[in-house]
Design a protein around this motif. Structure first.
Motif, mmCIF file in Angstrom:
data_model
loop_
_atom_site.group_PDB
_atom_site.id
_atom_site.type_symbol
_atom_site.label_atom_id
_atom_site.label_comp_id
_atom_site.label_asym_id
_atom_site.label_seq_id
_atom_site.Cartn_x
_atom_site.Cartn_y
_atom_site.Cartn_z
ATOM 1 N N GLY A 290 1.035 -1.292 -0.096
ATOM 2 C CA GLY A 290 -0.151 -0.007 0.018
ATOM 3 C C GLY A 290 0.796 1.242 -0.210
ATOM 4 O O GLY A 290 0.527 2.219 -0.804
ATOM 5 N N VAL A 291 1.775 1.196 0.743
ATOM 6 C CA VAL A 291 2.671 2.530 0.900
ATOM 7 C C VAL A 291 3.381 2.783 -0.498
ATOM 8 O O VAL A 291 3.297 3.864 -0.746
ATOM 9 C CB VAL A 291 3.887 2.296 1.974
ATOM 10 C CG1 VAL A 291 5.006 3.176 1.704
ATOM 11 C CG2 VAL A 291 3.303 2.338 3.433
ATOM 12 N N HIS A 292 3.957 1.760 -1.026
ATOM 13 C CA HIS A 292 4.445 1.982 -2.495
ATOM 14 C C HIS A 292 3.598 2.092 -3.608
ATOM 15 O O HIS A 292 4.054 2.641 -4.613
ATOM 16 C CB HIS A 292 5.649 0.756 -2.564
ATOM 17 C CG HIS A 292 6.764 1.038 -1.482
ATOM 18 N ND1 HIS A 292 7.303 2.046 -1.300
ATOM 19 C CD2 HIS A 292 7.113 -0.018 -0.618
ATOM 20 C CE1 HIS A 292 8.069 1.897 -0.155
ATOM 21 N NE2 HIS A 292 8.019 0.550 0.107
ATOM 22 N N ILE A 293 2.414 1.618 -3.536
ATOM 23 C CA ILE A 293 1.535 1.893 -4.695
ATOM 24 C C ILE A 293 1.185 3.384 -4.538
ATOM 25 O O ILE A 293 0.986 4.007 -5.394
ATOM 26 C CB ILE A 293 0.141 1.043 -4.424
ATOM 27 C CG1 ILE A 293 0.414 -0.439 -4.956
ATOM 28 C CG2 ILE A 293 -1.073 1.740 -5.156
ATOM 29 C CD1 ILE A 293 0.304 -0.632 -6.576
ATOM 30 N N VAL A 294 0.829 4.048 -3.281
ATOM 31 C CA VAL A 294 0.545 5.207 -3.218
ATOM 32 C C VAL A 294 1.768 6.182 -3.586
ATOM 33 O O VAL A 294 1.742 7.018 -4.180
ATOM 34 C CB VAL A 294 0.076 5.512 -1.783
ATOM 35 C CG1 VAL A 294 -0.084 7.068 -1.608
ATOM 36 C CG2 VAL A 294 -1.250 5.109 -1.619
ATOM 37 N N GLN A 295 2.875 5.903 -3.037
ATOM 38 C CA GLN A 295 4.245 6.661 -3.348
ATOM 39 C C GLN A 295 4.297 6.772 -4.738
ATOM 40 O O GLN A 295 4.856 7.745 -5.391
ATOM 41 C CB GLN A 295 5.323 5.867 -2.519
ATOM 42 C CG GLN A 295 6.588 6.611 -2.748
ATOM 43 C CD GLN A 295 7.889 5.779 -2.088
ATOM 44 O OE1 GLN A 295 7.680 4.805 -1.798
ATOM 45 N NE2 GLN A 295 8.908 6.592 -1.943
ATOM 46 N N ILE A 296 4.446 5.600 -5.561
ATOM 47 C CA ILE A 296 4.600 5.535 -6.941
ATOM 48 C C ILE A 296 3.725 6.333 -7.711
ATOM 49 O O ILE A 296 3.991 7.148 -8.723
ATOM 50 C CB ILE A 296 4.736 4.137 -7.775
ATOM 51 C CG1 ILE A 296 5.795 3.296 -6.973
ATOM 52 C CG2 ILE A 296 4.701 4.039 -9.169
ATOM 53 C CD1 ILE A 296 5.829 1.995 -7.312
ATOM 54 N N LEU A 297 2.362 6.136 -7.399
ATOM 55 C CA LEU A 297 1.328 7.018 -8.080
ATOM 56 C C LEU A 297 1.463 8.476 -7.981
ATOM 57 O O LEU A 297 1.307 9.125 -8.576
ATOM 58 C CB LEU A 297 0.019 6.714 -7.645
ATOM 59 C CG LEU A 297 -0.597 5.083 -8.113
ATOM 60 C CD1 LEU A 297 -1.732 4.749 -7.325
ATOM 61 C CD2 LEU A 297 -0.734 5.217 -9.525
ATOM 62 N N ASN A 298 2.033 8.892 -6.678
ATOM 63 C CA ASN A 298 2.305 10.436 -6.294
ATOM 64 C C ASN A 298 3.242 10.796 -7.271
ATOM 65 O O ASN A 298 3.252 11.877 -7.753
ATOM 66 C CB ASN A 298 2.656 10.361 -4.954
ATOM 67 C CG ASN A 298 1.459 10.416 -3.858
ATOM 68 O OD1 ASN A 298 0.352 10.389 -4.173
ATOM 69 N ND2 ASN A 298 1.977 10.208 -2.524
ATOM 70 N N MET A 299 4.299 10.028 -7.412
ATOM 71 C CA MET A 299 5.375 10.482 -8.486
ATOM 72 C C MET A 299 5.033 10.663 -9.767
ATOM 73 O O MET A 299 5.587 11.310 -10.552
ATOM 74 C CB MET A 299 6.658 9.322 -8.560
ATOM 75 C CG MET A 299 7.626 9.674 -7.151
ATOM 76 S SD MET A 299 8.819 8.405 -7.323
ATOM 77 C CE MET A 299 8.279 7.080 -6.235
ATOM 78 N N LEU A 300 4.068 9.837 -10.290
ATOM 79 C CA LEU A 300 3.412 9.962 -11.591
ATOM 80 C C LEU A 300 2.238 10.784 -11.845
ATOM 81 O O LEU A 300 2.014 11.043 -12.957
ATOM 82 C CB LEU A 300 2.859 8.356 -12.069
ATOM 83 C CG LEU A 300 3.901 7.193 -12.125
ATOM 84 C CD1 LEU A 300 3.145 5.875 -12.290
ATOM 85 C CD2 LEU A 300 4.952 7.382 -12.832
ATOM 86 N N GLU A 301 1.697 11.358 -10.863
ATOM 87 C CA GLU A 301 0.351 12.163 -11.007
ATOM 88 C C GLU A 301 0.336 13.306 -11.853
ATOM 89 O O GLU A 301 -0.378 13.437 -12.558
ATOM 90 C CB GLU A 301 -0.024 12.472 -9.380
ATOM 91 C CG GLU A 301 -1.460 13.040 -9.348
ATOM 92 C CD GLU A 301 -2.016 13.102 -8.068
ATOM 93 O OE1 GLU A 301 -3.128 12.876 -7.756
ATOM 94 O OE2 GLU A 301 -1.351 13.293 -7.189
ATOM 95 N N ASN A 302 1.610 14.051 -11.797
ATOM 96 C CA ASN A 302 1.718 15.270 -12.522
ATOM 97 C C ASN A 302 2.246 15.111 -13.873
ATOM 98 O O ASN A 302 2.456 16.259 -14.739
ATOM 99 C CB ASN A 302 2.530 16.210 -11.876
ATOM 100 C CG ASN A 302 1.753 16.573 -10.534
ATOM 101 O OD1 ASN A 302 0.359 16.856 -10.552
ATOM 102 N ND2 ASN A 302 2.682 16.635 -9.460
#
Length: 572
Positions: A290-302
């Motif tokens: 869960g931590v790293h799914i959110v972390q990676i998506l955060n990096m990709l979001e913009n």
């Protein structure tokens, strides 16, 4: 047939065959059922018989949790290489009516006699076989406790009712699929070393089982019956506990009756993040997923992944760079939160993600040796099985559980009919030394008594505007996180339907080793472009088996992963 060839053939057939012409193959090959719009409930698992069990529970008035628990026990019968009562896992539950999302942590724990250097020799070198194929490779199993907790708190049926189908399957038997026979035959050299395992999984005359033959498990049926009649504590304090401890101690294991008696599943708040207009809920530590799914998506979001295109060198490069930074952080910061202060808020911070994203060039790969765990202080305030279930009351379940390796430790509990896990290998046997999946761990995941070992399992529920939207997850060891990430991105960024999102070719980057691992299906031009950016690209076997559900205005759609020939999506 290899999984790589099987996947390629399945994808080719799907492209060449009109949907209306696809019929359900015989039971031995599993059901490729693609429900029409308007379904009001959905079950997607890695085995046709387990999907039928879940569907029938829903049809009989049960809810999604009832069905999920019934599936969990059924898979312990029909898919013993990964379905289990001798292992553990995680379940994420979303209830639209209460607007609550919760999770059940039934990960295994280290026995009280465990210690940090137990898998090292006198010179401090890791003894790999000890953490993988010995009696001490097994953590205290959590599946029975976790399933019972989910049912008691969120289900509507009794334990004996939801276990009845699994008991019937064990007692009466079922026709063996080809994958079942191939798995046992391929693992024979390891499994036949243990007398109890050899007796359980091979014929009395020593020959192998063949596809289509009926496989019965009377000892497992008796074990499941005891649990159904006496409740989950029977597994931890009753006759089953006696059989389990006697078996392990006969092989020199340190687990005791007290270890079993003390085991408890834990209900936890899931990790929560946002991606574009969606809410992401996934498993919290001791899962890193869960931590790293959110972390990676955060990096990709913009970044505009839609414009870059699925499977393009540009999108794969960016996602790979984000993946490897998350896995670097995993090596230092993730572990059991009861033993280590895991900085979840910092790791999932949008500000931290922006800092990491700023390190990524869109033209050139960053060598893994130049990447390490980030400085997060300023922001602090492959054998598993996954299945998904959703009903028309707004209840959805994503469940991932495992024995770790295929068939776990290879040790079957005498007189009880089930295999034990080898999850102790998921601890850091020695900080800085890779485990069987090549993952690096540190002090946060060192062996300690009573500790839950770090996991990559990532059962995930995505919501939009308060409604369940996507239920997903996958097996695959270290590839679980990136497989689940890929399904989410395929749906949200690339607008794929759920079957396309699940079937699309996958790639994976876990920081070390320094490579992008890809499946068949990517353009050679894409590979050349990635290599020109400085990536090391290796083509390997199929990754994961994501059994997923998409819920939208057209109803419930199931995506059964073609990487497993027995995968099945069944709707009501």
């Amino acid at each position: 047939m290899s999984e790589r060839k099987s996947l390629a053939l399945t994808c080719l057939l799907l492209m060449l065959t009109p949907l209306a012409a696809i019929a359900s193959p015989p039971i031995i090959e599993g059901e490729r059922f693609h429900p029409e719009p308007g379904q009001h409930a959905m079950v997607v698992t890695s085995h046709t018989l387990a999907s039928r069990v879940g569907r029938d529970i829903l049809r009989d008035g049960g809810n999604a949790v009832d069905a999920a628990v019934a599936i969990g026990f059924a898979l312990a019968v029909v898919q013993p290489r990964s379905g289990n009562i001798g292992g553990g896992g995680f379940m994420v539950i979303s209830d639209e009516k209460s607007d609550q999302v919760t999770s059940i942590d039934y990960r295994e724990t280290a026995p009280a006699g465990a210690f940090e250097t137990m898998f090292q020799d006198d010179e401090g070198n890791v003894i790999e076989e000890a953490s993988r194929f010995s009696a001490n490779a097994s953590g205290v199993p959590g599946t029975v406790s976790g399933m019972a907790m989910a049912l008691e708190r969120y289900g509507s049926m009794s334990l004996d009712r939801v276990m009845a189908p699994a008991i019937r399957l064990a007692h009466d038997g079922f026709a063996i699929p080809q994958r079942f026979a191939d798995g046992l035959n391929g693992s024979r050299e390891r499994l036949e070393k243990q007398e109890g395992t050899r007796r359980l999984f091979y014929k009395a005359d020593g020959s192998n089982w063949r596809a289509g033959e009926v496989f019965r498990q009377p000892e497992l049926a008796a074990t499941l019956t005891r649990i159904a009649q006496n409740g989950p504590r029977e597994f931890y304090e009753g006759e089953t506990a006696d059989h389990l401890i006697e078996t392990l101690q006969a092989h020199g294991g340190i687990m005791t009756r007290a270890d079993l008696k003390d085991y408890r599943a834990i209900e936890r708040a899931p990790v929560h993040g946002t991606y574009r207009d969606y809410d992401i809920y996934a498993m919290a530590p001791p899962s890193s997923g869960g931590v790293h799914i959110v972390q990676i998506l955060n990096m990709l979001e913009n970044d505009d992944l839609t414009r870059m295109g699925h499977g393009s060198a540009a999108s794969m490069h960016l996602m790979s760079e984000a993946m490897r930074r998350a896995y670097a952080d995993r090596s230092k910061y993730l572990g059991d939160p009861a033993f280590f202060d895991v900085p979840v808020e910092a790791l999932t911070s949008k500000d931290y993600a922006r800092e990491l994203r700023a390190q990524i060039s869109l033209e050139k790969a960053t060598p893994s040796e130049a990447i390490g765990p980030g400085n997060i202080t300023p922001y602090e305030s492959n054998e598993t099985t996954h299945y998904s279930v959703a009903d028309d009351s707004g209840l959805a379940v994503a469940n991932t559980y495992t024995l770790n390796f295929s068939y776990g430790s290879g040790i079957a509990v005498d007189k009880a009919g089930f295999l034990l896990n080898n999850e102790m290998d998921d601890f850091s046997a020695k900080p800085g030394v890779p485990n069987a999946f090549g993952l690096i761990g540190g002090e946060a995941n060192a062996v300690e008594p009573g500790k839950r070992m770090l996991s990559s399992m990532t059962p995930t529920i995505v919501k939009r505007d308060g409604r369940n939207f996507l239920i997903t997850g996958s097996p695959g060891g270290s590839r679980i996180i990136t497989t689940t990430l890929g399904v989410i991105s395929n749906v949200i960024d690339h607008g794929m339907n759920i079957q396309s999102a699940v079937s699309a070719p996958r790639f994976h980057d876990q920081w070390l080793p320094d490579e992008i691992r890809i499946e068949d299906g990517f353009s050679p031009d894409t590979v050349r472009l990635l290599e020109s950016m400085g990536h090391n690209v290796t083509q390997q076997s199929a990754m994961g088996a994501s059994q997923s559900i998409l819920i939208n205005d057209d109803g419930f759609q199931g995506g059964a992963d073609p990487r497993r020939e027995t995968s099945s999506a069944l709707g009501l």
